[in-house]
Design a protein around this motif. Structure first.
Motif, PDB file in Angstrom:
ATOM      1  N   LEU A 115       6.367   0.857  -2.022  1.00 33.78           N
ATOM      2  CA  LEU A 115       7.335   0.339  -0.807  1.00 33.78           C
ATOM      3  C   LEU A 115       6.782  -1.193  -0.568  1.00 33.78           C
ATOM      4  O   LEU A 115       7.671  -2.054  -0.319  1.00 33.78           O
ATOM      5  N   ASN A 116       5.793  -1.338  -0.320  1.00 32.52           N
ATOM      6  CA  ASN A 116       5.151  -2.488   0.371  1.00 32.52           C
ATOM      7  C   ASN A 116       5.138  -3.507  -0.672  1.00 32.52           C
ATOM      8  O   ASN A 116       5.098  -4.570  -0.399  1.00 32.52           O
ATOM      9  N   GLU A 117       5.041  -3.315  -1.784  1.00 35.93           N
ATOM     10  CA  GLU A 117       4.608  -4.029  -2.818  1.00 35.93           C
ATOM     11  C   GLU A 117       6.061  -4.220  -3.546  1.00 35.93           C
ATOM     12  O   GLU A 117       6.375  -5.467  -4.109  1.00 35.93           O
ATOM     13  N   ASN A 118       7.238  -3.642  -3.563  1.00 35.85           N
ATOM     14  CA  ASN A 118       8.360  -3.796  -4.195  1.00 35.85           C
ATOM     15  C   ASN A 118       9.787  -3.765  -3.482  1.00 35.85           C
ATOM     16  O   ASN A 118      10.807  -3.528  -4.060  1.00 35.85           O
ATOM     17  N   TYR A 119       9.605  -3.568  -2.114  1.00 39.69           N
ATOM     18  CA  TYR A 119      10.827  -3.347  -1.275  1.00 39.69           C
ATOM     19  C   TYR A 119      10.725  -4.160   0.037  1.00 39.69           C
ATOM     20  O   TYR A 119      10.016  -3.553   0.862  1.00 39.69           O
ATOM     21  N   GLY A 120      11.522  -5.179  -0.025  1.00 45.59           N
ATOM     22  CA  GLY A 120      11.331  -6.165   1.289  1.00 45.59           C
ATOM     23  C   GLY A 120      10.238  -6.782   1.237  1.00 45.59           C
ATOM     24  O   GLY A 120       9.319  -6.915   0.571  1.00 45.59           O
ATOM     25  N   ALA A 121      10.094  -7.284   2.677  1.00 50.89           N
ATOM     26  CA  ALA A 121       9.016  -7.977   2.949  1.00 50.89           C
ATOM     27  C   ALA A 121       7.814  -7.019   3.205  1.00 50.89           C
ATOM     28  O   ALA A 121       7.853  -6.121   3.825  1.00 50.89           O
ATOM     29  N   PRO A 122       6.745  -7.530   2.707  1.00 49.82           N
ATOM     30  CA  PRO A 122       5.381  -6.568   2.636  1.00 49.82           C
ATOM     31  C   PRO A 122       4.972  -6.661   4.232  1.00 49.82           C
ATOM     32  O   PRO A 122       4.793  -7.614   4.785  1.00 49.82           O
ATOM     33  N   VAL A 123       4.223  -5.573   4.559  1.00 45.60           N
ATOM     34  CA  VAL A 123       3.564  -5.626   5.747  1.00 45.60           C
ATOM     35  C   VAL A 123       1.849  -5.888   5.545  1.00 45.60           C
ATOM     36  O   VAL A 123       1.667  -5.578   4.522  1.00 45.60           O
TER      37      VAL A 123
END
Length: 278
Positions: A115-123
């Protein structure tokens, strides 16, 4: 539609020292997490709504019409601050359940990475580890899946010299689930001393697993596994986590292959996995 993949690496505890039982029912631990280069496989792609499909040899243990208790779902919900991302996950469940390998934690961490790498802005890393800590004690260590010291309940991480990377590892489980809660509850409350200082290999050689006697009482097959592994003359053989999986570490592939074949021949109903430490 792009499909993204992550491996949920199997976790082992090179040592696990239980220091005290806390007022909240949890335990103060000192451990070194290490990770095999094998584990579950998780795929993710964008979709109209969230879904989770589980397949593989241990899929039946997780099959349910309602996936909201699954750590992958909980990871996705936490990543979205309560909003479920519109993604589809497919999990190949190769790691046994309640086995001392952090399989569910590794799956959750793999979902967070995807999710962090491929969905929206990473945290950032700090935020990602904070989300992981909400999901379970092993999940923060599984984010990076490299050797690391864990303290507190296991979520307070410290770097360590990783001189076990590349060692050959055999995992053996008698296909008996051992729940974590009862093993910790059975701990006798005796503080047997701190974890040694030094590199990952030093702690491996001089550390211990304080939960082994309790798990052994609940699953005597652990004793047979440890006896058989010790007979193969590994660097170290030990139970991982709260059991029932045990591991043996070797310097060379030949010893690993020979020992794995012996287990498969003599204990066809037992689960094994081979690989190298990351």
């Amino acid at each position: 539609m792009a499909v993204h993949h992550a491996t949920a690496y199997a976790k082992i505890n090179l040592a696990l020292h239980v220091r005290k039982r806390r007022a909240d029912g949890y335990h103060e631990l000192e451990t070194v997490f290490a990770f095999l280069d094998q584990g579950d496989s998780l795929w993710m792609e964008r979709a109209e709504q969230f879904s989770l499909k589980v397949e593989g040899p241990f899929a039946s243990n997780l099959e349910a019409d309602d996936c909201t208790d699954n750590l992958i779902y909980r990871a996705a919900r936490s990543f979205g601050d309560g909003t479920i991302p519109n993604v589809s996950f497919r999990l190949d469940k190769r790691l046994p359940i309640a086995a001392g390998l952090g399989g569910g934690s590794a799956d959750a961490a793999a979902a967070l990475r995807l999710l962090n790498e491929n969905y929206g802005a990473p945290v950032g890393s700090e935020r990602l580890h904070a989300i992981a800590a909400q999901l379970g004690a092993d999940v923060p260590a599984c984010i990076d899946s490299v050797a690391v010291v864990g303290r507190g309940t296991g979520t307070d991480l410290e770097p360590i010299q990783n001189d076990v990377s590349g060692l050959y590892c055999l995992l053996v489980n008698p296909n008996i689930a051992v729940a974590t809660g009862p093993v910790f509850k059975a701990w006798d409350g005796v503080d047997r001393g701190p974890m040694p200082e030094g590199s990952a290999k030093t702690i491996l050689l001089h550390g211990r697993n304080d939960l082994e006697p309790m798990a052994l009482d609940m699953c005597p097959e652990i004793g047979e596994i440890l006896r058989r592994l010790a007979a193969a003359n590994p660097i170290v053989s030990r139970m991982s986590g709260s059991g029932a999986t045990c591991f043996a570490l070797f310097d060379n592939a030949d010893d690993l292959v020979r020992t794995s074949k012996e287990f498969s021949r003599q204990y066809s109903g037992w689960w094994t996995m081979s690989g190298r430490l990351r």
